[in-house]
Scaffold this active site. Structure first.
Site, PDB file in Angstrom:
ATOM      1  N   ALA A   4       0.833  -1.192   0.000  1.00 49.22           N
ATOM      2  CA  ALA A   4       0.000   0.000   0.000  1.00 49.22           C
ATOM      3  C   ALA A   4       0.870   1.244   0.000  1.00 49.22           C
ATOM      4  CB  ALA A   4      -0.894   0.007   1.239  1.00 49.22           C
ATOM      5  N   MET A   5       0.254   2.366  -0.313  1.00 51.69           N
ATOM      6  CA  MET A   5       0.973   3.639  -0.299  1.00 51.69           C
ATOM      7  C   MET A   5       0.088   4.713   0.304  1.00 51.69           C
ATOM      8  SD  MET A   5       3.664   5.376  -0.976  1.00 51.69           S
ATOM      9  CE  MET A   5       3.722   7.130  -0.555  1.00 51.69           C
ATOM     10  N   GLU A   6       0.694   5.504   1.203  1.00 46.30           N
ATOM     11  CA  GLU A   6      -0.079   6.394   2.068  1.00 46.30           C
ATOM     12  C   GLU A   6      -0.331   7.780   1.506  1.00 46.30           C
ATOM     13  OE1 GLU A   6       3.105   5.354   2.697  1.00 46.30           O
ATOM     14  OE2 GLU A   6       4.332   7.036   3.392  1.00 46.30           O
ATOM     15  N   ASN A   7      -0.407   7.964   0.178  1.00 48.68           N
ATOM     16  CA  ASN A   7      -0.642   9.300  -0.376  1.00 48.68           C
ATOM     17  C   ASN A   7      -1.722  10.014   0.437  1.00 48.68           C
ATOM     18  OD1 ASN A   7       0.936   8.462  -2.689  1.00 48.68           O
ATOM     19  ND2 ASN A   7      -0.874   7.258  -3.208  1.00 48.68           N
ATOM     20  N   HIS A  19      -1.385   0.796   9.396  1.00 48.87           N
ATOM     21  CA  HIS A  19      -0.086   1.376   9.018  1.00 48.87           C
ATOM     22  C   HIS A  19      -0.270   2.620   8.137  1.00 48.87           C
ATOM     23  CE1 HIS A  19       4.262   0.750   7.674  1.00 48.87           C
ATOM     24  NE2 HIS A  19       3.809   1.543   6.719  1.00 48.87           N
ATOM     25  N   GLU A  20      -1.086   2.475   7.105  1.00 44.59           N
ATOM     26  CA  GLU A  20      -1.234   3.594   6.162  1.00 44.59           C
ATOM     27  C   GLU A  20      -1.948   4.782   6.805  1.00 44.59           C
ATOM     28  OE1 GLU A  20       0.563   3.258   3.578  1.00 44.59           O
ATOM     29  OE2 GLU A  20       0.874   1.116   3.928  1.00 44.59           O
TER      30      GLU A  20
HETATM   31 ZN   LIG Z   1       4.850   2.786   5.399  1.00 42.45          ZN
END
Ligand SMILES: [Zn+2]
Length: 1009
Positions: free
Chosen positions: A386-389, A421-422
């Site tokens: 995943a990516m937290e944009n 986490h994100e």
């Molecule tokens: Zn991270």
């Protein structure tokens, strides 16, 4: 950013470790290195300038006429070409003095941006063509000049620049007079080596003044998961496309020209134009949407973002549908996914927990979530979990969609933790961003630590932070960080290519472990207070580790506790590895009994490397208790600063034991004198509850690893696990199974292997029979809320141990389940233990079962189920089938590309397949390296997974030969693999005989070292 998981036991989600270790054994000064480099360059540049000046002066006179001609043409745009005639214009006073020297300096040749300019705002307008996967853009960047310069150096990669212009804004404010302040451009060009774009102006930009840089460009929507990329899925047999961004760490420059370093925070206004059959998303909500009467296309203007780093900008163009909810404070949360996933409710769970998590973090940090909305986007393909944009979190489907019918509780747990986490990153990362990538652990360590804290908030009974953290984070990373090929958590990063490397287990797991240690030293209220102050002081900005230490130290001092957090933590973040603390009761006559001697030493698996590392020392917060059969003392905190110290401990008598590192909150191992180990083991056998569950797990992990590294006799850990029949908690069993599988890898091809497996089965049998198997059909139905998680996990752990070490009853039960499935064509195997049953069935039963599982692998639609079916196929002991599987996975598209590596690693885990897979890996290395070489973490996981089982001299030589002939450029994974295999071989040479000797007659040699 969440990394992708592999199976438990292996190095999960491992990205490559750095090979920076060689220079890392000493405390590295924080800032000087970069300055020295710059300084050297300046000196060199200066010397070169003088030399060129002499030549130029001589030649200039002759050529001056031609220079003048060229200069006259310079004003127009020159796409991607170097301007003709260089820059030796002889007219214009400023040009004459500064020009040649400036050009010689060539700031674009340095890997970092020069720092002379600062972007304030980006206006980005994009037209997205999904029919031919291209896009064209216009960017207008408002820039503030910090130091006078003629060069605008920023990042661009793979962009085809069409037009460039620069204007000066009126007297420090945006006046935007049409044509008023046009700056003449000397030349502009791409500098691909540093992924930069350079605009050279005729006149200098002036400090404190504002300018506007406009660039028009075209680019492709690539098929490679970085920058602005495309992927696809099938809906009702129709292929559908979507395009989405992944900018972290250095890929925003693939989508638009920008100052692509985290420190250059700015605001962004994005406009997306596209075919109306798609919808578009970005960090902020759509402010206005216009449908063109001309071509019917839609233009979405998104609201201006807060100040943020370029790598957090994000957008997506897709035809997904969504479900939404709202928090009490009015934040709209939407989950976007394939229409079929939304209608089946697969996104409901993530949506539900996200809402609760926003509230949790707002309470914990005492800082509001900054944006009006938060979108969660589930995409079929993504390079990371995943990516937290900010405001637009992107997840790979497997980490956000939950099919309640077939998902195991471990799948749900993993998914939960990725979401936790994100969401944490919306504060640690998006709101406050590390200054530079060397401190990426500042955001990843926090997000990883909070995975456990946040999950405890959602499911208090799981007790993640006190329990699962130990086995999954602490024990896991100490395994890696005990190698001499490890590296400090803060590592020097200069080149763009190094940046990927910092996202590794050390950053995530050691980061989390250090933060947990610190939180425990400070105590929860002060820790929270410090974090709150840190976030408020640096919000919408950047921070370095020293900024955090300062705030935490202030929080401590506000309560009268005078600890310099920075001084303490520098030891842990700038040095690699961790210490082993040895505690022994005082044996000398001079001091009375209640004195203990405590010493610290750099823990290393390799006995020969230990002697070279005398210099490392840490400030260790050691907590101690003493106890006996009837009482345990209060916890006492002792700071250890020196190599060896003596401390007074109250209430200690002849038969009291000492226990250090209470609940394993510290990032170190603890060793004791043999007499104390004996007392602790006796205590565990007679009444394990006197020692906390975390310490029971810790004692197991420490004892096995101390023995493996040669700090402790081999019989001590074996004696210790003799208490396991008395153990009723999940965590110590989990810690035990992890170390036993480690040993299993070393021993499973030795002649006397049965001595080991019988000993393990002896410990497992009674608890296994007592717990039994889950009732068919009862399952967990995906609802871990109600399920007794601890019991279920313990049951699973015991079944796994029993089946894999050869318990006959366990085998019969697994075979019965598979037979029932085949004959009834109904899968009644409880989801939580399916992987164990499938694998056991395939390994014991004939080829037909393999074919059956192969068929099910093809027909299954659920991602989690597909994965364990594929892994089960690697459990066969038929090398013909294993070979077939290896070939099929690499050469056909039957196995998804990202799963091929798992297939090879799992074949390696199977003792029958090990030689085959090791040979296969070497033969196909060129193909594998070409396919995965770029994705360092994949490559590193593959190398680690294939080599960790090697343990003979012959295999060690094969590995050395492989490294010599083919291993060039494979990053730090190969040196690490070599160190691990050397350790394996050494263990056999030094310790195997002793190990088996004790197992042959365990009682007699109980404590004879
Ligand atoms: Zn991270």
């Amino acid at each position: 950013m969440g990394l992708n998981d592999s199976s438990p036991g292996a190095m999960r989600n491992g990205r490559g470790l750095s090979d920076q270790w060689a220079e890392s054994v000493m405390v590295r000064p924080r800032t000087t290195e970069r300055h020295i480099t710059v300084h050297k360059r300046l000196v060199l540049g200066f010397a070169l300038s003088i030399l060129t000046l002499i030549i130029v002066t001589a030649v200039a006179v002759v050529l001056s006429v031609r220079y003048e001609e060229c200069g006259a043409r310079d004003g127009g745009p020159e796409v991607g070409t170097r301007g003709s005639g260089g820059s030796a214009r002889l007219n214009g006073s400023r040009d004459r003095t500064g020009d040649r020297g400036d050009e010689e300096m060539q700031p674009w040749r340095t890997s970092r941006l020069p720092g002379t300019l600062r972007p304030r705002h980006y206006d980005l307008r994009l037209a997205v063509y999904m029919d031919n996967f291209t896009f064209s853009g216009d960017i207008s960047i408002e820039i503030e000049c910090v130091n006078a310069t003629r060069f605008i150096v920023l990042h661009a990669d793979r962009l085809e620049v069409v037009r460039v212009s620069v204007t000066a804004e009126g007297s420090g404010r945006l006046a935007n007079k049409p044509g008023g302040g046009v700056m003449r451009i000397h030349r502009h060009f791409a500098f691909p080596l540093n992924l930069m774009y350079v605009v050279v102006l005729h006149r200098e930009l002036k400090p404190m003044r504002l300018y506007r840089l406009n660039i028009s460009f075209d680019a492709a929507i690539e098929d490679e998961l970085l920058g602005f990329f495309r992927s696809s899925y099938t809906l009702q047999r129709e292929r559908r496309y979507l395009a989405v961004t992944q900018f972290s760490p250095i890929h925003a420059r693939k989508a638009f020209p920008c100052f692509d370093e985290p420190i250059y925070k700015a605001t962004f206004s994005l406009t997306l134009r596209h075919d109306p059959q798609y919808l578009s998303l970005s960090n902020m909500p759509v402010e206005s949407s216009v449908l063109s009467e001309e071509d019917g296309w839609v233009t979405n203007h998104f609201s201006r973002t807060p100040r943020m780093s370029t790598y957090y900008l994000a957008w997506a163009v897709c035809n997904f549908t969504y479900k939404e909810t709202q928090t009490d404070s009015g934040v709209t949360i939407r989950l976007y996914a394939r229409p079929d996933a939304i209608s089946s409710g697969a996104g409901d769970y993530a949506l539900h927990i996200t809402k609760r998590l926003l509230g949790f973090y707002q309470d914990y940090f005492q800082v509001q979530y900054s944006l009006p909305k938060l979108d969660l986007l589930a995409v079929p393909k993504h390079p990371y979990a995943a990516m937290e944009n900010w405001g637009l979190n992107v997840f790979v489907e497997q980490k956000i969609l939950l099919d309640a019918e077939v998902s195991s509780s471990s799948y749900q747990m993993e998914l939960t933790m990725v979401v936790v986490h994100e969401i944490c990153h919306q504060w640690f990362g998006d709101l406050v961003t590390p200054v530079w990538w060397e401190d990426v652990w500042l955001k990843e360590g926090f997000a990883h630590f909070f995975e456990y804290v946040g999950t405890d908030f959602l499911f208090p009974k799981w007790n993640m932070e006190k329990q699962r953290f130990l086995t999954d984070v602490l024990h896991e990373v100490m395994l890696l960080d005990g190698l001499s090929s490890s590296h400090p958590i803060s590592q020097d990063v200069q080149q763009a290519t190094d940046i990927d490397r910092v996202f590794d287990w050390i950053a995530y797991k050691k980061g989390a472990a250090l933060i947990r240690m610190l939180a425990n030293v400070m105590g929860q209220p002060l820790f929270q207070k410090g974090l709150n102050d840190y976030l408020l002081s640096h919000m919408y900005s950047n921070a370095a580790r020293d900024d955090l230490w300062k705030k935490l130290t202030q929080a401590m001092r506000s309560e009268g506790r005078d600890i310099d957090i920075g001084e303490m933590m520098d030891r842990w973040t700038l040095q690699m590895g961790y210490p082993v603390i040895t505690i022994s009761k005082n044996q000398t006559k001079q001091l009375p009994m209640h004195y203990i001697t405590v010493s610290q030493q750099h823990f290393l698996y390799g006995q020969d490397t230990r002697h070279n590392n005398h210099s490392l020392q840490w400030q260790v917060p050691l907590t101690v208790v003493v106890g006996n059969a009837s009482m345990v003392s209060r916890e006492q905190l002792i700071w250890i600063n020196n190599k060896t110290e003596t401390h007074r401990i109250d209430t200690m008598h002849g038969n009291t034991w000492l226990l250090g590192n209470i609940n394993q909150t510290g990032y170190f191992r603890v060793n004791y004198d043999l007499q104390n180990w004996r007392l602790l083991i006796q205590q565990l056998h007679s009444n394990p509850q006197m020692i906390s569950v975390g310490n029971r797990a810790g004692l197991i992990d420490d004892a096995f690893n101390l023995a493996r590294a040669g700090y402790l006799p081999q019989n001590i850990p074996l004696l210790l696990i003799g208490y396991l029949p008395e153990e009723s908690s999940f965590l110590p069993w989990h810690a035990a199974s992890r170390v036993l599988y480690q040993l299993d890898k070393l021993l499973d091809r030795t002649d006397e292997y049965n001595l080991f497996s019988d000993y393990v089965l002896k410990q497992v049998a009674s608890r296994y029979h007592q717990m039994g198997w889950p009732n068919p059909g009862s399952g967990n139905e995906g609802n871990v809320l109600q399920a007794s998680y601890q019991t279920e996990e313990l049951q699973r752990e015991l079944i796994m141990l029993a089946c894999s070490f050869g318990n006959k009853q366990c085998h019969r039960q697994a075979v019965a389940y598979i037979s029932d499935w085949i004959s009834s064509n109904k899968n009644r195997i409880p989801p939580n233990i399916r992987d164990i049953v499938y694998c056991t069935g395939v390994s014991l039963m004939d080829e037909d079962v393999w074919e059956f599982i192969w068929m099910k692998f093809h027909s299954s639609g659920a991602v989690s189920e597909k994965k364990i079916l594929l892994e089960a196929l690697t459990c066969s002991d038929n090398t013909f089938l294993l070979n077939r599987l290896l070939n099929l996975s690499l050469t056909s598209d039957l196995v998804p590309e990202q799963d091929v590596i798992d297939v090879i690693i799992h074949v390696c885990r199977n003792p029958q397949g090990r030689e085959l897979a090791w040979k296969y890996f070497r033969e196909k290395w060129d193909i594998l390296n070409a396919r995965y070489g770029e994705a360092l973490f994949m490559n590193s996981r593959l190398i680690g997974g294939v080599t960790e089982f090697l343990n003979t001299e012959k295999e060690l030589n094969e590995l050395k030969e492989f490294i010599q002939t083919s291993g060039v450029g494979a990053g730090p994974a190969l040196p690490r693999a070599l160190e691990i295999v050397e350790g394996n071989v050494r263990w056999h040479r030094l310790h195997r005989r002793h190990f088996y000797q004790w197992l042959r007659k365990p009682q007699a040699s109980a404590f004879n070292g």
